[in-house]
Design an enzyme around this catalytic site. Structure first.
Site, PDB file in Angstrom:
ATOM      1  N   TYR A 154       0.722  -1.556  -0.136  1.00 52.18           N
ATOM      2  CA  TYR A 154       0.447   0.159  -0.014  1.00 52.18           C
ATOM      3  C   TYR A 154       0.647   1.511  -0.161  1.00 52.18           C
ATOM      4  O   TYR A 154       0.436   2.155  -1.274  1.00 52.18           O
ATOM      5  CB  TYR A 154      -0.342  -0.172   1.085  1.00 52.18           C
ATOM      6  CG  TYR A 154      -1.414   1.416   1.191  1.00 52.18           C
ATOM      7  CD1 TYR A 154      -2.744   1.356   0.879  1.00 52.18           C
ATOM      8  CD2 TYR A 154      -1.189   2.783   2.217  1.00 52.18           C
ATOM      9  CE1 TYR A 154      -3.993   2.349   0.732  1.00 52.18           C
ATOM     10  CE2 TYR A 154      -2.128   3.755   2.116  1.00 52.18           C
ATOM     11  CZ  TYR A 154      -3.427   3.643   1.315  1.00 52.18           C
ATOM     12  OH  TYR A 154      -3.941   4.478   1.957  1.00 52.18           O
ATOM     13  N   LYS A 158       0.992   4.190  -3.131  1.00 51.02           N
ATOM     14  CA  LYS A 158       1.345   5.914  -2.839  1.00 51.02           C
ATOM     15  C   LYS A 158       2.114   6.895  -2.914  1.00 51.02           C
ATOM     16  O   LYS A 158       1.869   8.167  -3.823  1.00 51.02           O
ATOM     17  CB  LYS A 158       0.567   5.474  -0.589  1.00 51.02           C
ATOM     18  CG  LYS A 158      -1.130   5.154  -1.209  1.00 51.02           C
ATOM     19  CD  LYS A 158      -1.921   5.662  -2.189  1.00 51.02           C
ATOM     20  CE  LYS A 158      -3.576   5.483  -1.561  1.00 51.02           C
ATOM     21  NZ  LYS A 158      -4.603   5.905  -2.856  1.00 51.02           N
TER      22      LYS A 158
HETATM   23  N1  LIG Z   1      -8.963   6.621   5.010  1.00 53.96           N
HETATM   24  C1  LIG Z   1      -7.320   6.892   5.564  1.00 53.96           C
HETATM   25  O1  LIG Z   1      -7.513   7.064   6.535  1.00 53.96           O
HETATM   26  C2  LIG Z   1      -7.185   7.538   4.455  1.00 53.96           C
HETATM   27  C3  LIG Z   1      -5.661   7.506   4.495  1.00 53.96           C
HETATM   28  C4  LIG Z   1      -4.854   7.868   3.247  1.00 53.96           C
HETATM   29  C5  LIG Z   1      -4.875   7.769   1.876  1.00 53.96           C
HETATM   30  N2  LIG Z   1      -5.953   6.809   1.915  1.00 53.96           N
HETATM   31  C6  LIG Z   1      -6.571   7.389   0.469  1.00 53.96           C
HETATM   32  O2  LIG Z   1      -7.860   7.536   0.129  1.00 53.96           O
HETATM   33  C7  LIG Z   1      -8.419   7.588  -1.059  1.00 53.96           C
HETATM   34  C8  LIG Z   1     -10.136   6.591   0.041  1.00 53.96           C
HETATM   35  O3  LIG Z   1      -9.874   5.898   1.263  1.00 53.96           O
HETATM   36  P1  LIG Z   1     -10.859   5.507   2.056  1.00 53.96           P
HETATM   37  O4  LIG Z   1     -10.703   5.031   3.579  1.00 53.96           O
HETATM   38  O5  LIG Z   1     -12.308   6.582   1.422  1.00 53.96           O
HETATM   39  O6  LIG Z   1     -11.008   4.346   1.560  1.00 53.96           O
HETATM   40  P2  LIG Z   1     -12.770   3.387   1.703  1.00 53.96           P
HETATM   41  O7  LIG Z   1     -11.842   1.833   1.822  1.00 53.96           O
HETATM   42  O8  LIG Z   1     -13.099   3.023   2.499  1.00 53.96           O
HETATM   43  O9  LIG Z   1     -13.897   3.251   0.227  1.00 53.96           O
HETATM   44  C9  LIG Z   1     -12.801   3.292  -0.993  1.00 53.96           C
HETATM   45  C10 LIG Z   1     -13.689   2.964  -2.012  1.00 53.96           C
HETATM   46  O10 LIG Z   1     -13.460   2.448  -3.164  1.00 53.96           O
HETATM   47  C11 LIG Z   1     -13.737   1.757  -4.328  1.00 53.96           C
HETATM   48  N3  LIG Z   1     -13.247   0.976  -4.906  1.00 53.96           N
HETATM   49  C12 LIG Z   1     -11.558   0.273  -4.320  1.00 53.96           C
HETATM   50  N4  LIG Z   1     -11.582  -1.108  -5.345  1.00 53.96           N
HETATM   51  C13 LIG Z   1     -12.404  -0.432  -6.076  1.00 53.96           C
HETATM   52  C14 LIG Z   1     -11.596  -0.970  -7.721  1.00 53.96           C
HETATM   53  N5  LIG Z   1     -11.038  -1.480  -8.029  1.00 53.96           N
HETATM   54  N6  LIG Z   1     -12.172   0.352  -8.945  1.00 53.96           N
HETATM   55  C15 LIG Z   1     -13.422   1.007  -8.200  1.00 53.96           C
HETATM   56  N7  LIG Z   1     -13.711   1.796  -7.001  1.00 53.96           N
HETATM   57  C16 LIG Z   1     -13.369   0.548  -6.350  1.00 53.96           C
HETATM   58  C17 LIG Z   1     -14.446   1.299  -3.336  1.00 53.96           C
HETATM   59  O11 LIG Z   1     -15.596   0.330  -2.945  1.00 53.96           O
HETATM   60  C18 LIG Z   1     -14.728   2.278  -1.951  1.00 53.96           C
HETATM   61  O12 LIG Z   1     -15.772   2.901  -2.196  1.00 53.96           O
HETATM   62  C19 LIG Z   1      -7.866   6.091  -1.131  1.00 53.96           C
HETATM   63  O13 LIG Z   1      -7.541   6.222  -2.155  1.00 53.96           O
HETATM   64  C20 LIG Z   1      -7.129   5.493  -0.056  1.00 53.96           C
HETATM   65  O14 LIG Z   1      -5.958   5.026   0.425  1.00 53.96           O
HETATM   66  C21 LIG Z   1      -6.721   7.072   2.732  1.00 53.96           C
END
Ligand SMILES: NC(=O)c1ccc[n+]([C@@H]2O[C@H](COP(=O)([O-])OP(=O)(O)OC[C@H]3O[C@@H](n4cnc5c(N)ncnc54)[C@H](O)[C@@H]3O)[C@@H](O)[C@H]2O)c1
Length: 248
Positions: A154, A158
């Site tokens: 992961y 990123k």
């Molecule tokens: N939540 C955190 O703490 C955090 C921190 C840093 C970065 N991020 C980044 O922010 C973004 C959103 O994270 P989140 O925590 O809301 O994630 P989440 O897991 O809550 O939601 C991710 C969404 O992406 C969809 N998804 C997954 N694989 C997919 C695919 N192959 N095609 C289309 N859709 C797909 C899922 O169905 C879901 O709706 C991501 O890029 C994540 O890496 C999150």
């Protein structure tokens, strides 16, 4: 009058967590939003709520991303903004030592998190190029800046998104398309609350300058700035949104 009246925004992974906050935020600001997600049921629910368009897509699939862009264009007649947000994150829990990550899992994370963002950008590119203007906002993570252990695939993915953003910005500058990237800190989405628990959330709160939980809505302002005319001369940049945990 909303800030994004008349504009069309695609949010990948727009059905849950941070993506759902972007979908709701841009819709509230007047945009027509395509909620593009692997989870069709969740995408439908958000799209219904905000009066947007639900699109089922696997961003790691080239034909799927092309169909996503075409469907948004066919419905709304333009594509102004891509919020490139979909990734495998909470779905790849639990954390594990790097020696125990199966190669298939490594490959799937790269396919969704890296190839997926490239393919979604490539799918909207012809439409934005024809308009002479576009905004691509990628989503990385502050784990790529700090090097968090036990999520090597992961965190590596990123880091790649930051490099992708910089290199793509160089290629797209002449097309009127900006490409920037946001690095969120740990955000209290449902997945994080379930997968990591309060102890880790509390540890992050303690590490921040602004000592509170980060919520999905904390990302929306930065995304809107990077999607707006206010950022017209900003491209290839990393905006860290983590309450002053890491000072980048
Ligand atoms: N939540 C955190 O703490 C955090 C921190 C840093 C970065 N991020 C980044 O922010 C973004 C959103 O994270 P989140 O925590 O809301 O994630 P989440 O897991 O809550 O939601 C991710 C969404 O992406 C969809 N998804 C997954 N694989 C997919 C695919 N192959 N095609 C289309 N859709 C797909 C899922 O169905 C879901 O709706 C991501 O890029 C994540 O890496 C999150």
């Amino acid at each position: 009058m909303g800030q994004f009246d008349g504009q069309v925004v695609i949010v990948t992974g727009g059905a849950m967590g941070i993506g759902a906050a972007h979908s709701r935020g841009f819709a509230a600001a007047g945009a027509k939003v395509a909620v593009a997600d692997l989870d069709e049921v969740a995408a439908n629910a958000v799209a219904r709520e905000i009066g947007g368009l639900a699109l089922k897509v696997d961003v790691s699939d080239e034909e799927g991303t092309k169909a996503m862009a075409k469907a948004a264009f066919d419905r709304y007649g333009r594509i102004d903004v891509l919020i490139n947000n979909a990734a495998l994150f909470s779905t790849i829990l639990p954390k594990k030592p790097w020696t125990e990550i199966p190669v298939q899992e490594w490959d799937r994370v790269m396919a969704v998190n890296v190839r997926g963002m490239m393919l979604a950008a490539r799918a909207v590119f012809p439409y934005m190029k024809a308009q002479g203007k576009g905004r691509i906002v990628n989503t990385s993570s502050n784990t790529a800046l700090s090097g968090v252990p036990f999520l090597l695939h992961y965190v590596t993915s990123k880091g790649a998104i930051i490099a992708l953003t910089r290199a793509l910005a160089r290629e797209l500058g002449d097309s009127g398309i900006t490409v920037n990237v946001i690095t969120p800190g740990l955000v209290s989405t449902e997945g994080v609350k379930k997968g990591y628990g309060q102890e880790m959330i509390d540890a992050r709160i303690a590490a921040r300058s602004i000592k509170r939980e980060q919520v999905p809505e904390d990302l929306v302002g930065a995304a809107m700035f990077l999607a707006s005319d206010a950022s017209a001369f900003i491209t290839g940049q990393v905006i860290n949104v983590d309450g002053g945990q890491i000072m980048h």
